[in-house]
Design an enzyme around this catalytic site. Sequence first.
Site, PDB file in Angstrom:
ATOM      1  N   GLY A   1       0.585  -1.223  -0.111  1.00 51.66           N
ATOM      2  CA  GLY A   1       0.054   0.173   0.016  1.00 51.66           C
ATOM      3  C   GLY A   1       0.767   1.144   0.011  1.00 51.66           C
ATOM      4  O   GLY A   1       2.080   1.127   0.160  1.00 51.66           O
ATOM      5  N   PRO A   2       0.258   2.396   0.007  1.00 51.00           N
ATOM      6  CA  PRO A   2       0.950   3.689  -0.108  1.00 51.00           C
ATOM      7  C   PRO A   2       1.570   4.064   1.058  1.00 51.00           C
ATOM      8  O   PRO A   2       1.524   3.280   2.118  1.00 51.00           O
ATOM      9  CB  PRO A   2      -0.129   4.830  -0.333  1.00 51.00           C
ATOM     10  CG  PRO A   2      -1.317   4.069  -0.510  1.00 51.00           C
ATOM     11  CD  PRO A   2      -1.357   2.659  -0.352  1.00 51.00           C
ATOM     12  N   PRO A   3       2.619   4.967   1.057  1.00 52.23           N
ATOM     13  CA  PRO A   3       3.431   5.168   2.448  1.00 52.23           C
ATOM     14  C   PRO A   3       2.279   5.633   3.392  1.00 52.23           C
ATOM     15  O   PRO A   3       1.337   6.473   2.984  1.00 52.23           O
ATOM     16  CB  PRO A   3       4.317   6.264   1.894  1.00 52.23           C
ATOM     17  CG  PRO A   3       4.281   6.419   0.439  1.00 52.23           C
ATOM     18  CD  PRO A   3       3.183   5.811   0.157  1.00 52.23           C
ATOM     19  N   GLY A   4       2.801   5.466   4.667  1.00 49.03           N
ATOM     20  CA  GLY A   4       1.981   6.102   5.784  1.00 49.03           C
ATOM     21  C   GLY A   4       0.650   5.379   6.334  1.00 49.03           C
ATOM     22  O   GLY A   4       0.004   6.222   6.759  1.00 49.03           O
ATOM     23  N   VAL A   5       0.308   4.382   5.569  1.00 52.15           N
ATOM     24  CA  VAL A   5      -0.612   3.749   5.875  1.00 52.15           C
ATOM     25  C   VAL A   5      -0.692   2.757   7.080  1.00 52.15           C
ATOM     26  O   VAL A   5      -1.509   1.934   7.547  1.00 52.15           O
ATOM     27  CB  VAL A   5      -1.646   3.137   4.825  1.00 52.15           C
ATOM     28  CG1 VAL A   5      -1.864   3.856   3.685  1.00 52.15           C
ATOM     29  CG2 VAL A   5      -0.601   2.015   4.140  1.00 52.15           C
ATOM     30  N   GLY A   6       0.457   2.567   7.721  1.00 53.18           N
ATOM     31  CA  GLY A   6       0.633   1.796   8.537  1.00 53.18           C
ATOM     32  C   GLY A   6       1.210   0.404   8.757  1.00 53.18           C
ATOM     33  O   GLY A   6       0.886  -0.466   9.645  1.00 53.18           O
ATOM     34  N   LYS A   7       1.788   0.148   7.550  1.00 49.68           N
ATOM     35  CA  LYS A   7       2.239  -1.028   7.278  1.00 49.68           C
ATOM     36  C   LYS A   7       3.319  -1.555   8.292  1.00 49.68           C
ATOM     37  O   LYS A   7       3.349  -2.685   8.957  1.00 49.68           O
ATOM     38  CB  LYS A   7       2.736  -1.228   6.004  1.00 49.68           C
ATOM     39  CG  LYS A   7       1.813  -0.618   4.622  1.00 49.68           C
ATOM     40  CD  LYS A   7       2.603  -0.886   3.323  1.00 49.68           C
ATOM     41  CE  LYS A   7       3.936  -0.018   3.096  1.00 49.68           C
ATOM     42  NZ  LYS A   7       3.207   1.420   3.004  1.00 49.68           N
ATOM     43  N   THR A   8       4.268  -0.412   8.479  1.00 50.43           N
ATOM     44  CA  THR A   8       5.407  -1.030   9.395  1.00 50.43           C
ATOM     45  C   THR A   8       4.876  -0.901  10.716  1.00 50.43           C
ATOM     46  O   THR A   8       5.038  -1.820  11.708  1.00 50.43           O
ATOM     47  CB  THR A   8       6.488   0.143   9.416  1.00 50.43           C
ATOM     48  OG1 THR A   8       6.517   0.481   7.788  1.00 50.43           O
ATOM     49  CG2 THR A   8       7.698  -0.237  10.019  1.00 50.43           C
TER      50      THR A   8
ATOM     51  N   SER B   1      -4.910   4.156 -18.612  1.00 49.15           N
ATOM     52  CA  SER B   1      -6.166   4.540 -17.997  1.00 49.15           C
ATOM     53  C   SER B   1      -6.425   6.265 -18.159  1.00 49.15           C
ATOM     54  O   SER B   1      -7.395   6.682 -17.994  1.00 49.15           O
ATOM     55  CB  SER B   1      -6.296   4.341 -16.312  1.00 49.15           C
ATOM     56  OG  SER B   1      -5.418   5.209 -15.904  1.00 49.15           O
TER      57      SER B   1
ATOM     58  N   LYS C   1      -8.189   5.993  -6.705  1.00 50.48           N
ATOM     59  CA  LYS C   1      -8.637   7.260  -7.846  1.00 50.48           C
ATOM     60  C   LYS C   1      -9.655   8.130  -7.051  1.00 50.48           C
ATOM     61  O   LYS C   1      -9.520   9.261  -7.037  1.00 50.48           O
ATOM     62  CB  LYS C   1      -8.716   6.711  -8.915  1.00 50.48           C
ATOM     63  CG  LYS C   1      -7.882   6.018  -9.862  1.00 50.48           C
ATOM     64  CD  LYS C   1      -8.056   5.635 -11.133  1.00 50.48           C
ATOM     65  CE  LYS C   1      -6.729   5.034 -11.809  1.00 50.48           C
ATOM     66  NZ  LYS C   1      -7.106   4.648 -13.124  1.00 50.48           N
TER      67      LYS C   1
END
Length: 784
Positions: free
Chosen positions: A364-371, A687, A730
């Site tokens: 997912g994009p940065p900063g979504v809490g993966k780490t 797209s 999007k």
Amino acid sequence: MQNKGAEGKLEKVVMPMVALRGLVIFPYMVLHFDVGREASVAAVEECVVQGRDIFLVTQKDMKIESPEITDVHEIGTIAKVKQVLKLPGDTLRVLVEGERRARILSYAEREPYIQAEVEPIPDEVTTDKAQEVLKEAYMRRITDLFERFASLGARVPGETLFTISEIEEPGKFADMIASNVAIKLDDKQRVLDCIDELDRLQLVVNILKKEIDILEIDKEIASSVKQQIDKSQREYFLREQMKVIQKELGETENDEDEVEELRKKIQELPLSDEARAKAEKELARMVKMAPGSPEISVLRSYIDWIVSLPWGKYTVDNLDLQNARKILDEDHYGLDKVKDRIIEFLAVRKLKNDMRGPILCLAGPPGVGKTSIAHSIARALDKKFVRMSLGGVRDEAEIRGHRRTYIGAIPGRIISSIKQADSMNPLFLLDEIDKMSSDFRGDPASAMLEVLDPEINNTFRDHYLDIDFDLSKVMFITTANDISTIPRPLYDRMEIIQIDSYTDVEKLNIAKRHLMPKQAKAHGLKPSAIKVSDAAIMDIIHLYTAESGVRSLERELAAIMRKAAVKTVETGAAKISVSQKNLKEFLGHPKRSENDMIKQDTVGVVTGLAWTAVGGQTMPVEASVIPGTGKVELTGQLGDVMKESAKTGISVVRAMMKKLKLPLDINEKTDLHIHVPEGAIPKDGPSAGVTMVTALVSALTKRPVRHDIAMTGEITLTGRVLKIGGIKEKALAALRAGIHTIILPKDNQGDLEELPQSVRDQLSFVFATKIDDVLKHAIVAEKK
Ligand code: ADP
């Protein structure tokens, strides 16, 4: 004093004689020596008093006190006594100047000093030209040799070289050389014995050559001895310095204690058999090394690495599902898919004591809490946690280490991380696995494969350690922004859990429930001491940040906390409130303004929607039409796929001229230009097809495009609008840009179910099957 005979031959003479010990006097040589023997002193005194010459001849054996005629050499030198100095103890220092050679014939008298009958030897007078040339050649050769001799460090007075070069007579020349070089006494006497000038020159050449050889060998020996001394001295100094430095740093340890300690560790730790054998072998080598050898520290650090790995250390997993759920919820808002997957994992683990299974990949994009969710999974399971970022790793050695033959080699980062985790079964987070790249230094992806593959990772081999290490109990979790760039073989072993961008409402909730309390605590504030209103948080989200995740949001909140901390300390206020109104006091002017968005309907400018590694983004596309010859220009940031789709779009537009009521010859008379402004994040994909067509049509017809609409969709040559991906991202991007109407391919209608209700409520959708449907909605109708 000598009388010449009738044929020019010199006549015999009788004169006082001194037998020399350890000294040969040559003709023309000026030299002083000391005499002590009674007979010699008397002879010298006689010469001084009577003004007579003296015959000087060298003794064959230095030890004889009163030499008989057979005890002295046959040839000696007649000399003038120039000066005499009385030294204490009946010794005289005599300065003499050699005059010519003479042969001793007999002793004429013995008392009080020897009077010898000698036959002076005349100087040669050469008339033979060939002989002369030969002598000249010899003299040159001798000059060279003599210079060489002097350059080798033989003790030769500085002016001698000059004096010698002035001498023209070959015999005198040879004598001067022989008298000036430090050669053996025997050699000197041989030169003196040599009456024939040519023979004498030859002899001097040979003597010089021999001496030079000796000096050269001498020098070689001296320099190699010196080198050895230098080297060992250098090492000695360095070692001493090292000791002092180590002492200063408090690093000195008793070597024996240290060896004992390592030995004990090797014995007691549950090492694998291979590791124990290797460590013991290296320890044995280390003990044998000379103290201070640099190799010792290399061996020591190798053994240290082995014994500091967490052999046999396993933490006990907490498999309590309820507890896990509680902890995951405590730390993170939403992220239900991840949390559910972890609970499933625990359940399976509980039923079947096996860690095997696909590697989870949080994408997912940065900063979504993966780490941070990975961190709380470790917390929920009571596991140790280590993280290693793979971003920018290109060298296999970073993962797997360098071989020990490499100077300064250390283990790779996998082994270092395991050591840091201090557990054989930690949760190991491999961050940004999509950002690895490979180059000539080897392929890190294939090394990663060995790390991750449960079939083989129980025998993972680091190049440095060169022993098998069991990674099979490690729980690996990976993260990625863009799964399309994960190397294929790695991708196949992973289970992707997609984490989408957050909606504003989600961000608000995350801020209120997690980020605010976390930041308040980090800044020493009680959560109750600071209040930020929902409207203010929404303003932060809209005006101060533009992101898929919540990193900037967290940073802005941290900034508020800092200011609040200052206020609390300065004013002693018990509670600080932040509202929409006073937000600026805390954060300064908004970083974004409504101006950033296209506010006016403009000709040729369309808002497209793109899906990138960092989440959805709005993407303005510009088109212009200028008089020309039918050329097409594409500028800005277009990937290959996007270029293809631009060309398709242009063909579609060219086929529409009649429908658009444009002059039919317009194709030949205009150049079309499409520009996609560069952004920080590369975009590609089909797209943007409808977006580019819309921009071109607007530019050709000079009718503006609605600024409050965003669009996405692939286009075919016949003008059909095809389904695309990334609808949720999007849609969120459009909302972040303040756009509430989106034109989508009809085939994507079903995807809207993915959208949270809060998002759907804020958006209206137009579904298109043909390009005409897009144009009808997007292009502003002709007025009047
Ligand atoms: P990523 O690894 O995806 O780039 P991070 O884990 O670094 O993101 O997250 C950035 C910050 O946002 C962290 O402080 C994290 O705790 C916080 N955060 C992200 N998502 C959530 C969430 N759903 N709930 C609570 N905090 C979150």
